[in-house]
Write a protein that holds these residues in place. Structure first.
Motif, PDB file in Angstrom:
ATOM      1  N   CYS A 113     -40.305   4.552  26.071  1.00 32.47           N
ATOM      2  CA  CYS A 113     -39.328   4.796  24.596  1.00 32.47           C
ATOM      3  C   CYS A 113     -37.999   5.726  25.164  1.00 32.47           C
ATOM      4  N   ARG A 114     -38.224   6.814  26.300  1.00 34.84           N
ATOM      5  CA  ARG A 114     -36.908   7.439  26.659  1.00 34.84           C
ATOM      6  C   ARG A 114     -35.969   6.359  27.229  1.00 34.84           C
ATOM      7  N   ARG A 115     -36.439   5.352  27.893  1.00 29.37           N
ATOM      8  CA  ARG A 115     -35.438   4.560  28.640  1.00 29.37           C
ATOM      9  C   ARG A 115     -34.768   3.679  27.559  1.00 29.37           C
ATOM     10  N   MET A 116     -35.630   3.060  26.582  1.00 28.56           N
ATOM     11  CA  MET A 116     -34.909   2.210  25.587  1.00 28.56           C
ATOM     12  C   MET A 116     -33.990   3.098  24.638  1.00 28.56           C
ATOM     13  N   GLU A 117     -34.497   4.281  24.364  1.00 28.00           N
ATOM     14  CA  GLU A 117     -33.412   5.241  23.595  1.00 28.00           C
ATOM     15  C   GLU A 117     -32.168   5.427  24.318  1.00 28.00           C
ATOM     16  N   ASP A 118     -32.256   5.823  25.738  1.00 33.80           N
ATOM     17  CA  ASP A 118     -31.162   6.004  26.608  1.00 33.80           C
ATOM     18  C   ASP A 118     -30.306   4.949  26.700  1.00 33.80           C
ATOM     19  N   LEU A 119     -30.876   3.873  26.733  1.00 38.63           N
ATOM     20  CA  LEU A 119     -29.927   2.426  26.957  1.00 38.63           C
ATOM     21  C   LEU A 119     -29.396   2.216  25.592  1.00 38.63           C
ATOM     22  N   VAL A 120     -29.893   2.390  24.432  1.00 39.42           N
ATOM     23  CA  VAL A 120     -29.378   2.178  23.023  1.00 39.42           C
ATOM     24  C   VAL A 120     -28.226   3.085  22.835  1.00 39.42           C
ATOM     25  N   GLU A 121     -28.439   4.425  23.298  1.00 37.70           N
ATOM     26  CA  GLU A 121     -27.209   5.646  23.110  1.00 37.70           C
ATOM     27  C   GLU A 121     -26.181   5.309  23.955  1.00 37.70           C
ATOM     28  N   ARG A 122     -26.351   4.652  25.187  1.00 37.91           N
ATOM     29  CA  ARG A 122     -25.473   4.320  26.158  1.00 37.91           C
ATOM     30  C   ARG A 122     -24.643   3.221  25.517  1.00 37.91           C
ATOM     31  N   GLY A 123     -25.045   2.439  24.680  1.00 39.49           N
ATOM     32  CA  GLY A 123     -24.526   1.078  24.136  1.00 39.49           C
ATOM     33  C   GLY A 123     -24.810  -0.013  24.917  1.00 39.49           C
ATOM     34  N   TRP A 124     -25.777  -0.002  25.763  1.00 35.90           N
ATOM     35  CA  TRP A 124     -26.325  -1.208  26.288  1.00 35.90           C
ATOM     36  C   TRP A 124     -27.101  -2.124  25.674  1.00 35.90           C
ATOM     37  N   LEU A 125     -26.029  -3.027  24.977  1.00 35.97           N
ATOM     38  CA  LEU A 125     -26.800  -3.981  24.113  1.00 35.97           C
ATOM     39  C   LEU A 125     -26.222  -5.344  24.325  1.00 35.97           C
ATOM     40  N   LEU A 127     -31.311  -6.147  24.661  1.00 39.23           N
ATOM     41  CA  LEU A 127     -32.099  -5.218  25.204  1.00 39.23           C
ATOM     42  C   LEU A 127     -33.789  -5.500  25.062  1.00 39.23           C
ATOM     43  N   LEU A 128     -34.341  -5.905  25.941  1.00 40.23           N
ATOM     44  CA  LEU A 128     -35.599  -6.433  26.147  1.00 40.23           C
ATOM     45  C   LEU A 128     -36.530  -5.541  26.935  1.00 40.23           C
ATOM     46  N   ALA A 129     -37.936  -5.619  26.517  1.00 36.13           N
ATOM     47  CA  ALA A 129     -38.967  -4.909  27.266  1.00 36.13           C
ATOM     48  C   ALA A 129     -39.984  -5.947  27.418  1.00 36.13           C
ATOM     49  N   TYR A 130     -40.870  -5.849  28.543  1.00 31.95           N
ATOM     50  CA  TYR A 130     -41.959  -6.945  28.526  1.00 31.95           C
ATOM     51  C   TYR A 130     -43.360  -6.137  28.685  1.00 31.95           C
ATOM     52  N   PRO A 131     -43.865  -5.661  27.440  1.00 30.67           N
ATOM     53  CA  PRO A 131     -45.070  -4.764  27.588  1.00 30.67           C
ATOM     54  C   PRO A 131     -46.353  -5.656  28.197  1.00 30.67           C
ATOM     55  N   ARG A 132     -46.316  -6.833  28.130  1.00 31.70           N
ATOM     56  CA  ARG A 132     -47.555  -7.791  28.209  1.00 31.70           C
ATOM     57  C   ARG A 132     -47.931  -7.525  30.154  1.00 31.70           C
ATOM     58  N   THR A 133     -46.781  -7.354  30.678  1.00 30.32           N
ATOM     59  CA  THR A 133     -47.200  -7.024  32.195  1.00 30.32           C
ATOM     60  C   THR A 133     -47.137  -5.622  32.417  1.00 30.32           C
ATOM     61  N   MET A 134     -46.819  -4.787  31.726  1.00 29.43           N
ATOM     62  CA  MET A 134     -46.584  -3.356  32.278  1.00 29.43           C
ATOM     63  C   MET A 134     -47.680  -2.764  32.635  1.00 29.43           C
ATOM     64  N   ILE A 135     -48.755  -2.819  32.297  1.00 27.61           N
ATOM     65  CA  ILE A 135     -50.199  -2.549  32.661  1.00 27.61           C
ATOM     66  C   ILE A 135     -50.677  -3.360  33.811  1.00 27.61           C
ATOM     67  N   SER A 136     -50.617  -4.535  33.699  1.00 25.86           N
ATOM     68  CA  SER A 136     -51.547  -5.530  34.515  1.00 25.86           C
ATOM     69  C   SER A 136     -50.724  -5.465  35.847  1.00 25.86           C
ATOM     70  N   LYS A 137     -49.392  -5.484  35.826  1.00 31.04           N
ATOM     71  CA  LYS A 137     -48.796  -5.586  37.305  1.00 31.04           C
ATOM     72  C   LYS A 137     -49.159  -4.199  38.031  1.00 31.04           C
ATOM     73  N   ARG A 138     -49.206  -2.914  37.244  1.00 30.44           N
ATOM     74  CA  ARG A 138     -49.710  -2.062  38.110  1.00 30.44           C
ATOM     75  C   ARG A 138     -50.951  -1.670  38.334  1.00 30.44           C
ATOM     76  N   ILE A 139     -51.756  -2.129  37.757  1.00 29.47           N
ATOM     77  CA  ILE A 139     -53.303  -2.292  38.183  1.00 29.47           C
ATOM     78  C   ILE A 139     -53.375  -3.410  39.375  1.00 29.47           C
ATOM     79  N   GLU A 140     -52.931  -4.519  39.181  1.00 33.06           N
ATOM     80  CA  GLU A 140     -53.054  -5.309  40.160  1.00 33.06           C
ATOM     81  C   GLU A 140     -52.310  -4.984  41.514  1.00 33.06           C
ATOM     82  N   ASP A 141     -51.371  -4.065  41.456  1.00 36.68           N
ATOM     83  CA  ASP A 141     -50.998  -3.485  42.654  1.00 36.68           C
ATOM     84  C   ASP A 141     -51.625  -2.292  43.260  1.00 36.68           C
ATOM     85  N   GLY A 142     -52.943  -1.856  42.466  1.00 37.38           N
ATOM     86  CA  GLY A 142     -53.591  -0.890  42.974  1.00 37.38           C
ATOM     87  C   GLY A 142     -53.177   0.347  42.419  1.00 37.38           C
TER      88      GLY A 142
END
Length: 143
Positions: free
Chosen positions: A131-143, A103-118
Protein backbone atom coordinates in the motif's frame (compact mmCIF):
# COMPACT_ATOMS: atom_id res chain seq x y z
CA UNK A 1 8.96 -5.48 -20.99
CA UNK A 2 8.71 -3.99 -24.46
CA UNK A 3 6.24 -6.64 -25.59
CA UNK A 4 4.06 -6.26 -22.53
CA UNK A 5 0.34 -6.03 -23.25
CA UNK A 6 -2.16 -4.91 -20.59
CA UNK A 7 -5.80 -5.77 -21.11
CA UNK A 8 -9.01 -6.33 -19.22
CA UNK A 9 -9.53 -9.92 -18.05
CA UNK A 10 -11.51 -12.06 -20.49
CA UNK A 11 -14.07 -14.66 -19.40
CA UNK A 12 -11.42 -17.35 -19.09
CA UNK A 13 -9.19 -15.08 -16.94
CA UNK A 14 -12.13 -14.22 -14.69
CA UNK A 15 -12.96 -17.93 -14.29
CA UNK A 16 -9.33 -18.73 -13.44
CA UNK A 17 -9.14 -15.95 -10.85
CA UNK A 18 -12.52 -16.95 -9.37
CA UNK A 19 -11.44 -20.62 -9.22
CA UNK A 20 -8.24 -19.66 -7.40
CA UNK A 21 -10.14 -17.45 -4.93
CA UNK A 22 -12.59 -20.30 -4.25
CA UNK A 23 -9.63 -22.65 -3.73
CA UNK A 24 -8.01 -20.22 -1.27
CA UNK A 25 -11.30 -19.93 0.62
CA UNK A 26 -11.68 -23.74 0.76
CA UNK A 27 -8.13 -24.21 2.08
CA UNK A 28 -8.66 -21.54 4.76
CA UNK A 29 -12.09 -22.95 5.63
CA UNK A 30 -10.81 -26.53 5.97
CA UNK A 31 -7.76 -25.55 8.03
CA UNK A 32 -9.21 -22.78 10.18
CA UNK A 33 -12.99 -23.05 9.98
CA UNK A 34 -13.26 -19.46 8.72
CA UNK A 35 -14.27 -17.96 5.39
CA UNK A 36 -12.45 -15.35 3.33
CA UNK A 37 -14.56 -12.27 2.56
CA UNK A 38 -12.23 -9.80 0.85
CA UNK A 39 -11.77 -7.70 3.98
CA UNK A 40 -8.57 -6.92 5.86
CA UNK A 41 -9.46 -9.79 8.24
CA UNK A 42 -8.45 -12.15 5.41
CA UNK A 43 -4.82 -11.12 5.91
CA UNK A 44 -4.90 -12.55 9.43
CA UNK A 45 -6.49 -15.78 8.17
CA UNK A 46 -3.82 -16.13 5.47
CA UNK A 47 -1.16 -15.49 8.14
CA UNK A 48 -2.66 -18.10 10.48
CA UNK A 49 -2.73 -20.62 7.65
CA UNK A 50 0.91 -19.96 6.72
CA UNK A 51 2.00 -20.05 10.39
CA UNK A 52 0.24 -23.39 10.90
CA UNK A 53 2.49 -24.90 8.25
CA UNK A 54 -0.37 -26.76 6.60
CA UNK A 55 0.50 -25.42 3.15
CA UNK A 56 3.58 -27.09 1.72
CA UNK A 57 6.33 -24.97 0.23
CA UNK A 58 5.81 -26.83 -3.06
CA UNK A 59 2.04 -26.16 -3.14
CA UNK A 60 2.44 -23.40 -5.70
CA UNK A 61 -1.18 -23.27 -6.85
CA UNK A 62 -2.45 -22.93 -3.26
CA UNK A 63 0.17 -20.31 -2.40
CA UNK A 64 -0.67 -18.36 -5.56
CA UNK A 65 -4.39 -18.64 -4.77
CA UNK A 66 -3.64 -17.11 -1.36
CA UNK A 67 -1.74 -14.38 -3.21
CA UNK A 68 -4.83 -13.62 -5.27
CA UNK A 69 -6.92 -13.50 -2.06
CA UNK A 70 -4.30 -11.03 -0.74
CA UNK A 71 -4.74 -9.03 -3.96
CA UNK A 72 -8.52 -9.05 -3.56
CA UNK A 73 -8.12 -7.41 -0.15
CA UNK A 74 -5.83 -4.78 -1.70
CA UNK A 75 -8.44 -3.95 -4.34
CA UNK A 76 -11.21 -3.79 -1.73
CA UNK A 77 -9.15 -1.49 0.50
CA UNK A 78 -7.72 0.80 -2.20
CA UNK A 79 -9.91 2.79 -4.56
CA UNK A 80 -8.75 3.21 -8.17
CA UNK A 81 -7.22 -0.30 -8.41
CA UNK A 82 -8.64 -3.28 -10.27
CA UNK A 83 -7.65 -6.60 -11.84
CA UNK A 84 -6.03 -6.47 -15.28
CA UNK A 85 -4.14 -9.08 -17.26
CA UNK A 86 -0.55 -8.62 -18.35
CA UNK A 87 0.71 -10.64 -21.29
CA UNK A 88 4.46 -10.80 -21.89
CA UNK A 89 7.13 -13.26 -22.94
CA UNK A 90 6.63 -15.17 -19.65
CA UNK A 91 2.89 -15.68 -20.08
CA UNK A 92 -0.35 -14.10 -18.95
CA UNK A 93 -0.73 -12.99 -15.35
CA UNK A 94 -3.34 -11.18 -13.29
CA UNK A 95 -2.09 -7.86 -11.97
CA UNK A 96 -3.44 -5.07 -9.84
CA UNK A 97 -3.46 -1.89 -11.90
CA UNK A 98 -3.87 1.72 -10.82
CA UNK A 99 -6.54 3.32 -13.01
CA UNK A 100 -5.50 3.15 -16.68
CA UNK A 101 -1.80 3.55 -15.85
CA UNK A 102 1.29 1.41 -16.17
CA UNK A 103 1.49 1.08 -12.37
CA UNK A 104 1.12 -2.65 -11.71
CA UNK A 105 1.59 -5.13 -8.87
CA UNK A 106 1.49 -8.92 -9.12
CA UNK A 107 -0.07 -10.27 -5.92
CA UNK A 108 -0.41 -13.86 -7.17
CA UNK A 109 3.29 -14.54 -6.59
CA UNK A 110 3.96 -12.18 -3.66
CA UNK A 111 3.43 -14.91 -1.08
CA UNK A 112 4.46 -17.98 -3.11
CA UNK A 113 7.87 -16.61 -4.12
CA UNK A 114 8.77 -15.80 -0.53
CA UNK A 115 7.58 -19.14 0.86
CA UNK A 116 9.30 -21.09 -1.94
CA UNK A 117 12.51 -19.17 -1.14
CA UNK A 118 12.23 -20.32 2.49
CA UNK A 119 11.38 -16.87 3.83
CA UNK A 120 8.82 -16.30 6.54
CA UNK A 121 6.03 -13.99 5.49
CA UNK A 122 4.38 -11.33 7.59
CA UNK A 123 1.22 -10.90 5.52
CA UNK A 124 0.07 -7.65 7.14
CA UNK A 125 3.54 -6.13 6.80
CA UNK A 126 3.67 -7.21 3.14
CA UNK A 127 0.23 -5.69 2.57
CA UNK A 128 1.01 -2.40 4.32
CA UNK A 129 4.32 -2.19 2.46
CA UNK A 130 2.57 -2.69 -0.87
CA UNK A 131 0.00 0.00 0.00
CA UNK A 132 2.77 2.46 0.94
CA UNK A 133 4.83 1.69 -2.19
CA UNK A 134 1.89 2.09 -4.54
CA UNK A 135 0.72 5.27 -2.81
CA UNK A 136 4.24 6.69 -2.97
CA UNK A 137 4.53 5.92 -6.68
CA UNK A 138 1.14 7.53 -7.40
CA UNK A 139 2.13 10.64 -5.42
CA UNK A 140 5.41 10.88 -7.33
CA UNK A 141 3.49 10.67 -10.56
CA UNK A 142 4.95 7.34 -11.69
CA UNK A 143 2.18 6.40 -14.03
Amino acid sequence: MSDQKIEAPNESDIRDIARALIHADQVVSEALGSKLNGSRADLLLIQKLLDAGTVEREATYTLQALGLAFGKVFIEENADYDWWMVQDEFGRDPAIRYRQSGLLAYPRTMISKRIEDGESVNVTELFDGLCRRMEDLVERGWL
